[in-house]
Design an enzyme around this catalytic site. Structure first.
Site, PDB file in Angstrom:
ATOM      1  NE  ARG A  15      -2.939  -0.049   3.241  1.00 41.67           N
ATOM      2  CZ  ARG A  15      -4.140  -0.627   3.217  1.00 41.67           C
ATOM      3  NH1 ARG A  15      -5.140  -0.025   2.623  1.00 41.67           N
ATOM      4  NH2 ARG A  15      -4.327  -1.790   3.799  1.00 41.67           N
ATOM      5  CB  CYS A  24     -28.587  -4.964  -7.745  1.00 40.21           C
ATOM      6  SG  CYS A  24     -28.829  -4.364  -9.411  1.00 40.21           S
ATOM      7  CE1 TYR A  54     -10.678  -5.566   4.257  1.00 36.59           C
ATOM      8  CE2 TYR A  54     -10.411  -3.968   2.500  1.00 36.59           C
ATOM      9  CZ  TYR A  54     -10.181  -5.219   3.009  1.00 36.59           C
ATOM     10  OH  TYR A  54      -9.442  -6.124   2.294  1.00 36.59           O
ATOM     11  CE1 TYR A  97      -3.474  -5.309  -0.827  1.00 34.87           C
ATOM     12  CE2 TYR A  97      -2.996  -3.210   0.254  1.00 34.87           C
ATOM     13  CZ  TYR A  97      -2.647  -4.524  -0.037  1.00 34.87           C
ATOM     14  OH  TYR A  97      -1.489  -5.055   0.465  1.00 34.87           O
ATOM     15  NE  ARG A 141      -8.539  -0.495   0.918  1.00 32.57           N
ATOM     16  CZ  ARG A 141      -8.600   0.414   1.858  1.00 32.57           C
ATOM     17  NH1 ARG A 141      -9.083   1.609   1.595  1.00 32.57           N
ATOM     18  NH2 ARG A 141      -8.186   0.142   3.072  1.00 32.57           N
TER      19      ARG A 141
HETATM   20  N1  LLP Z   1       3.433  -9.055   2.974  1.00 33.62           N
HETATM   21  C1  LLP Z   1       2.442  -9.917   3.259  1.00 33.62           C
HETATM   22  C2  LLP Z   1       2.797 -11.279   3.646  1.00 33.62           C
HETATM   23  C3  LLP Z   1       1.103  -9.489   3.185  1.00 33.62           C
HETATM   24  O1  LLP Z   1       0.130 -10.354   3.497  1.00 33.62           O
HETATM   25  C4  LLP Z   1       0.788  -8.169   2.807  1.00 33.62           C
HETATM   26  C5  LLP Z   1      -0.600  -7.703   2.714  1.00 33.62           C
HETATM   27  C6  LLP Z   1       1.860  -7.313   2.482  1.00 33.62           C
HETATM   28  C7  LLP Z   1       3.177  -7.781   2.597  1.00 33.62           C
HETATM   29  C8  LLP Z   1       1.656  -5.899   2.062  1.00 33.62           C
HETATM   30  O2  LLP Z   1       1.036  -5.149   3.048  1.00 33.62           O
HETATM   31  P1  LLP Z   1       0.836  -3.564   2.838  1.00 33.62           P
HETATM   32  O3  LLP Z   1       2.200  -2.923   2.819  1.00 33.62           O
HETATM   33  O4  LLP Z   1       0.122  -3.371   1.558  1.00 33.62           O
HETATM   34  O5  LLP Z   1       0.023  -3.160   3.998  1.00 33.62           O
HETATM   35  N2  LLP Z   1      -7.129  -5.517   1.078  1.00 33.62           N
HETATM   36  C9  LLP Z   1      -6.757  -4.829   2.283  1.00 33.62           C
HETATM   37  C10 LLP Z   1      -5.293  -5.032   2.614  1.00 33.62           C
HETATM   38  C11 LLP Z   1      -4.873  -6.485   2.704  1.00 33.62           C
HETATM   39  C12 LLP Z   1      -3.397  -6.689   2.997  1.00 33.62           C
HETATM   40  C13 LLP Z   1      -3.004  -8.107   2.824  1.00 33.62           C
HETATM   41  N3  LLP Z   1      -1.619  -8.405   3.021  1.00 33.62           N
HETATM   42  C14 LLP Z   1      -7.142  -3.362   2.162  1.00 33.62           C
HETATM   43  O6  LLP Z   1      -7.695  -2.968   1.132  1.00 33.62           O
HETATM   44  O7  LLP Z   1      -6.953  -2.582   3.101  1.00 33.62           O
END
Ligand code: LLP
Length: 424
Positions: A284, A350, A324, A378, A320
Site C-alpha cells: 500500500r 444491486c 472494510y 487494493y 474497500r
Molecule cells: N506481505 C504480506 C505477507 C502481506 O500479506 C501483505 C498484505 C503485504 C506484505 C503488504 O502489506 P501492505 O504494505 O500493503 O500493507 N485488502 C486490504 C489489505 C490487505 C493486505 C493483505 N496483506 C485493504 O484494502 O486494506
C-alpha cells in the site's frame, strides 16, 4: 484546497491534476470508470525505502497484491525492487515484466504443490513458509524437482498492529505464520529436511499500520527468536520485516517510510544484528496514494432522509468501502462555485453495500467527474466482474505524458471462457 495523500494529486485553480495532467481531460480521453496512477509518486515512495536502506545489504520487495498491473510492476522492477508474491498468477505476472527471480519472495499460507514447482523452476529467492505442514510438502516437492528450496519462516510475533481486524495478521488468533512459541522447534525441524535450506526469518503483522510501536515490538520478538535459533547452531541470513505501513486516506499520520526504516535499523544495530540483509514487503505505501479512481456522475437523486449521487463506478471497481467500511476521499475533478449538498456516493450495483462514500458534501451536476483519492492500492487488484461489469481501464501518468496501461474490459471478454450446453 489541499488534499490528503499524495502531493502529486492537487488542484491548480479549480481543476484537479495528477502530475501535469488534468484528471477531467484524462476522463474525457479514456472514459470512466478509470484508474489513473502517478509513476513519479510510485517511484518516490519506493525511493524512500531504498534510500533509508542504502548503507546495507537490502531488498525492497513490492507486495504486488496491492496493485499487480504489469506497467506498475515494470516501474518497480526498473527501479530495482523485488517482489513479494502470493500465487502462481502473481509469479507469472512478475516473470512477464522480466523481474529477477532472485529478487522474489513467495508468501502465503496456502501454496499448492503446483505453485511450489513453478516457483522452484523459476528460481525464486525465498519461500516464506507459514506452517510445519507446508515445510514438509515443500521439501518433498523440491526433492522431486531436484532442487533445494530456500526458506524463511514467517513467524507470528503475537503483537497487535492496531488496525482493522480484517487486515491484522500478527495476532495469535490469525491464520498467518508459525506461532512464536513453536518457531524454534520448526526451524530445527526445517534444518533436518533434505529439500530445504534456511535463509532467513520473516514477519508481517498487518496492513494500514499508522504507528511505529507495533513494528518495534514485532522486531524485538523476531530478534529474540533469531538469537534462540542461532544459539542452536543454525544460521539465518536475512531479516524480512514484511509490509504494512499505512497511508493517509483522511487524517491518519503514519510515520514516513524512511523514518520507520531508520528506527528499525537503529534497533537492529543496537541488538547486534546490523550485519544482516534486510527485506521489506511494502504494498500500500508504494502505490496507495499514487492513484485515483475517476467516475462520472450519472444521476443526482434527492431524498427525504438521504441524497444519493449515483456514479458509474461501483463496488466491483472499489471494494474497500463495502468490505472494510473504508473511508476514501471523493472530490470533483473541476470545482463548482455552488453551495455543497450532502450525498451518499453510490454505484449502479444491486446491493445496498455498493457505496463509495457516505455523507459527502459536494457541489455537483450530472455529467461531472469525481475522483476517489488514494485508490492506487487494493482497488483494481480487488476488482471483480459482479453484475457483469467489465473492469475499469487504467492509465499511467508521468509529467505531461499519459499511457493506457490496461484497456477497459469488454462484455465479450467477460464470457469468453464460458461454454453453452449441447442443444436440447
Ligand atoms: N506481505 C504480506 C505477507 C502481506 O500479506 C501483505 C498484505 C503485504 C506484505 C503488504 O502489506 P501492505 O504494505 O500493503 O500493507 N485488502 C486490504 C489489505 C490487505 C493486505 C493483505 N496483506 C485493504 O484494502 O486494506
Amino acid at each position: 484546497m489541499t488534499l490528503p495523500g499524495s502531493p502529486h494529486v492537487a488542484y491548480r485553480g479549480d481543476t484537479l491534476f495528477i502530475e501535469n495532467c488534468s484528471l477531467a481531460d484524462l476522463a474525457a480521453r479514456y472514459g470512466t470508470p478509470l484508474f489513473v496512477y502517478s509513476r513519479t509518486a510510485m517511484l518516490a515512495a519506493a525511493g524512500a525505502y531504498q534510500r533509508a536502506l542504502t548503507e546495507r545489504d537490502h531488498l525492497v520487495c513490492y507486495a504486488m497484491k496491492a496493485n499487480s498491473s504489469l506497467a506498475v510492476l515494470q516501474a518497480f522492477a526498473e527501479a530495482g525492487c523485488g517482489f513479494d508474491i502470493v500465487s502462481g498468477g502473481e509469479l507469472a505476472r512478475a516473470l512477464a515484466v522480466g523481474a529477477d527471480p532472485n529478487k522474489i519472495v513467495f508468501s502465503g499460507v496456502g501454496k499448492t504443490r503446483t505453485e511450489m514447482r513453478q516457483a522452484l523452476q523459476a528460481g525464486v529467492m525465498c519461500f516464506n513458509v507459514e506452517s510445519e505442514a507446508e515445510l514438509d510438502v515443500l521439501s518433498q516437492v523440491a526433492l522431486e524437482a531436484g532442487r533445494t528450496a530456500r526458506i524463511s519462516l514467517r513467524v507470528n510475533p503475537d503483537v497487535d498492529a492496531m488496525t482493522h481486524p480484517y487486515i491484522s495478521t500478527g495476532l495469535k488468533g490469525n491464520k498467518f505464520g508459525v506461532a512464536h512459541d513453536d518457531a524454534l522447534a520448526v526451524y530445527r525441524h526445517a534444518a533436518q529436511l533434505p529439500g530445504i535450506e534456511l535463509l532467513g526469518i520473516d514477519c508481517h503483522i498487518g496492513s494500514q499500520i499508522t504507528a511505529m510501536g507495533p513494528y518495534l515490538d514485532a522486531l524485538d520478538r523476531v530478534l529474540d527468536l533469531i538469537d534462540a535459533v542461532e544459539s542452536h547452531g543454525l544460521r539465518l541470513h536475512h531479516l524480512d520485516l514484511g509490509g504494512g505501513l499505512g497511508i493517509t486516506y483522511t487524517d491518519e499520520t503514519p510515520p514516513a517510510a524512511d523514518a520507520l526504516v531508520a528506527a528499525l535499523l537503529e534497533r537492529i544495530d543496537a541488538r547486534g544484528h546490523g550485519h544482516r540483509k534486510i527485506l521489506f514487503e511494502p504494498g500500500r505505501s508504494l502505490v496507495g496514494n499514487a492513484g485515483v479512481l475517476l467516475s462520472e456522475v450519472l444521476y443526482l437523486k434527492p431524498g427525504d432522509s438521504k441524497n444519493f449521487c449515483v456514479v458509474d463506478a461501483a463496488m466491483n471497481d472499489l471494494l474497500r468501502p463495502a468490505m472494510y467500511e473504508a473511508w476514501m476521499g471523493i472530490v470533483p475533478c473541476v470545482l463548482r462555485d455552488a453551495p455543497p449538498v450532502t450525498y451518499d456516493v453510490v454505484g449502479p450495483v444491486c446491493e445496498s453495500s455498493d457505496w463509495l462514500g457516505r455523507d459527502r458534501a459536494l457541489a455537483l451536476q450530472s455529467g461531472d467527474t469525481l475522483a476517489v483519492l488514494s485508490a492506487g492500492a487494493y482497488c483494481m487488484s480487488m476488482a471483480s466482474n459482479y453484475n457483469s461489469r467489465g473492469r475499469a481501464a487504467e492509465v499511467m501518468v508521468s509529467g505531461y505524458q499519459s499511457w493506457l496501461i490496461r484497456e477497459r474490459e469488454s462484455a465479450a471478454e467477460l464470457f469468453r471462457h464460458e461454454h453453452l450446453l449441447p442443444k436440447a
